[in-house]
Design an enzyme around this catalytic site. Structure first.
Site, PDB file in Angstrom:
ATOM      1  N   CYS A  99     -32.574  21.410   8.340  1.00 36.13           N
ATOM      2  CA  CYS A  99     -31.256  22.031   8.522  1.00 36.13           C
ATOM      3  C   CYS A  99     -31.124  23.329   7.750  1.00 36.13           C
ATOM      4  O   CYS A  99     -30.666  24.346   8.285  1.00 36.13           O
ATOM      5  CB  CYS A  99     -30.154  21.044   8.133  1.00 36.13           C
ATOM      6  SG  CYS A  99     -30.133  20.561   6.396  1.00 36.13           S
ATOM      7  N   HIS A 149     -26.699  18.078   4.335  1.00 37.06           N
ATOM      8  CA  HIS A 149     -26.886  18.582   5.695  1.00 37.06           C
ATOM      9  C   HIS A 149     -25.982  19.780   5.911  1.00 37.06           C
ATOM     10  O   HIS A 149     -24.869  19.834   5.374  1.00 37.06           O
ATOM     11  CB  HIS A 149     -26.581  17.506   6.736  1.00 37.06           C
ATOM     12  CG  HIS A 149     -26.901  17.942   8.140  1.00 37.06           C
ATOM     13  ND1 HIS A 149     -28.180  18.262   8.545  1.00 37.06           N
ATOM     14  CD2 HIS A 149     -26.101  18.145   9.229  1.00 37.06           C
ATOM     15  CE1 HIS A 149     -28.167  18.622   9.825  1.00 37.06           C
ATOM     16  NE2 HIS A 149     -26.908  18.562  10.262  1.00 37.06           N
ATOM     17  N   GLU A 183     -27.601  22.924  15.105  1.00 39.77           N
ATOM     18  CA  GLU A 183     -28.164  22.294  13.915  1.00 39.77           C
ATOM     19  C   GLU A 183     -29.586  21.818  14.151  1.00 39.77           C
ATOM     20  O   GLU A 183     -29.993  21.538  15.284  1.00 39.77           O
ATOM     21  CB  GLU A 183     -27.311  21.095  13.498  1.00 39.77           C
ATOM     22  CG  GLU A 183     -27.262  19.984  14.540  1.00 39.77           C
ATOM     23  CD  GLU A 183     -26.422  18.786  14.129  1.00 39.77           C
ATOM     24  OE1 GLU A 183     -26.253  18.547  12.912  1.00 39.77           O
ATOM     25  OE2 GLU A 183     -25.923  18.073  15.025  1.00 39.77           O
TER      26      GLU A 183
END
Length: 295
Positions: free
Chosen positions: A111, A170, A182
């Protein structure tokens, strides 16, 4: 009492907080060229609805969105994207996730690797190297939005984050219209998703192309509370679990506080939190340089 001499003691590094999608890989990882996805990826981005989906973002933020979207369809790989230069790299095996067993064979991003790549392409500078947690607390942050605000104030290019106050695990790039791009987890590819505001969604930050504005500082210590007024007897607002980047709007002399061996009557107003914090817990001199006095 000035506490400049103790700044070294107050430099705090949060140990043991490692984001599952933000491990910096070892030196043997191979870096990929920025154009490794080619026309196929750009076509995938177009058909996947990955683009700037709302007005109002800066040119750099829009460029970051499109750079992230250009990687649509590339593998998620644990630790990917943290080579010497921004770009996809081969990943590592996450010992806690069997789905990552093939990540060392997959060229891709985790990420924070994707976020790093997007803003490097947008600005021409590697301004967001590091983990999701460090990106969320970067000196490049120009605005911060709490979880309770939802997507209302967000613009394309803002970074949405999940995790604790100093343990973000994240991070994703907001597109607008309730969508984000993402690199989510092993076994999947860079994707467009509906935003997820539940669970441990922490909030979002806006990134500027220039380093932090005047008034950008870091707190120190653990479990430090802010207050509605410049007084420890006023209501508590939020707690900083560990060192946190904050924007200081102004400062004033108010209640004298003694804590952790320091004594100071200076308090700073944090506009992003609409709260006050004693200057004892802000790195720097007792009266912060370059910060105006509150009216």
């Amino acid at each position: 009492m000035h506490h400049t001499l103790a700044r070294a003691r107050r430099t705090f590094v949060a140990a043991g907080i490692v984001a599952a999608c933000a491990i910096v890989p070892t030196a043997q990882l191979a870096s990929a060229t920025p154009h490794s996805t080619g026309n196929a990826s750009r076509a995938a981005a177009a058909t996947g609805g990955c683009d700037v989906l709302a007005p109002g973002a800066s040119a750099a933020a829009e460029a970051a969105v499109r750079a992230a979207c250009s990687q649509l369809g590339i593998w998620y790989t644990w630790g990917g994207g943290h080579g010497p230069q921004p770009g996809a790299t081969y990943g590592q095996v996450d010992p806690t996730d069997p789905a990552s067993n093939h990540d060392p064979e997959r060229l891709g991003f985790d990420c924070s690797g994707l976020v790093r790549y997007a803003y490097a392409r947008a600005t021409g500078q590697d301004i967001l190297a590091g983990t999701a947690n460090s990106q969320y607390h970067s000196s490049r942050v120009t605005a911060r939005f709490g979880a309770a605000q939802g997507t209302g104030p967000l613009l394309p290019g803002d970074l949405m984050a999940w995790g604790g106050a100093n343990s973000i695990h994240h991070i994703a790039v907001y597109l607008g219209a309730g969508k984000m791009v993402e690199a989510r987890q092993s076994g999947t590819h860079v994707m467009v998703s509906d935003v997820r505001l539940g669970g441990d969604y922490n909030g979002a930050v806006r990134i500027g192309a220039s380093p932090g504005q005047t008034g950008d500082f870091s707190t120190w210590g653990t479990d430090v509370w802010t207050h509605t007024e410049p007084s420890t007897t006023s209501a508590r607002v939020n707690k900083f679990a560990g060192p946190t980047r904050v924007k200081v709007g102004c400062q004033k002399h108010a209640q004298l506080v003694e804590a952790d061996g320091y004594r100071n009557d200076a308090w700073s107003y944090l506009p992003d939190y609409k709260a006050w914090i004693t200057n004892i817990y802000i790195q720097g001199p007792a009266w912060l340089d370059g910060v105006p006095t509150c009216a």
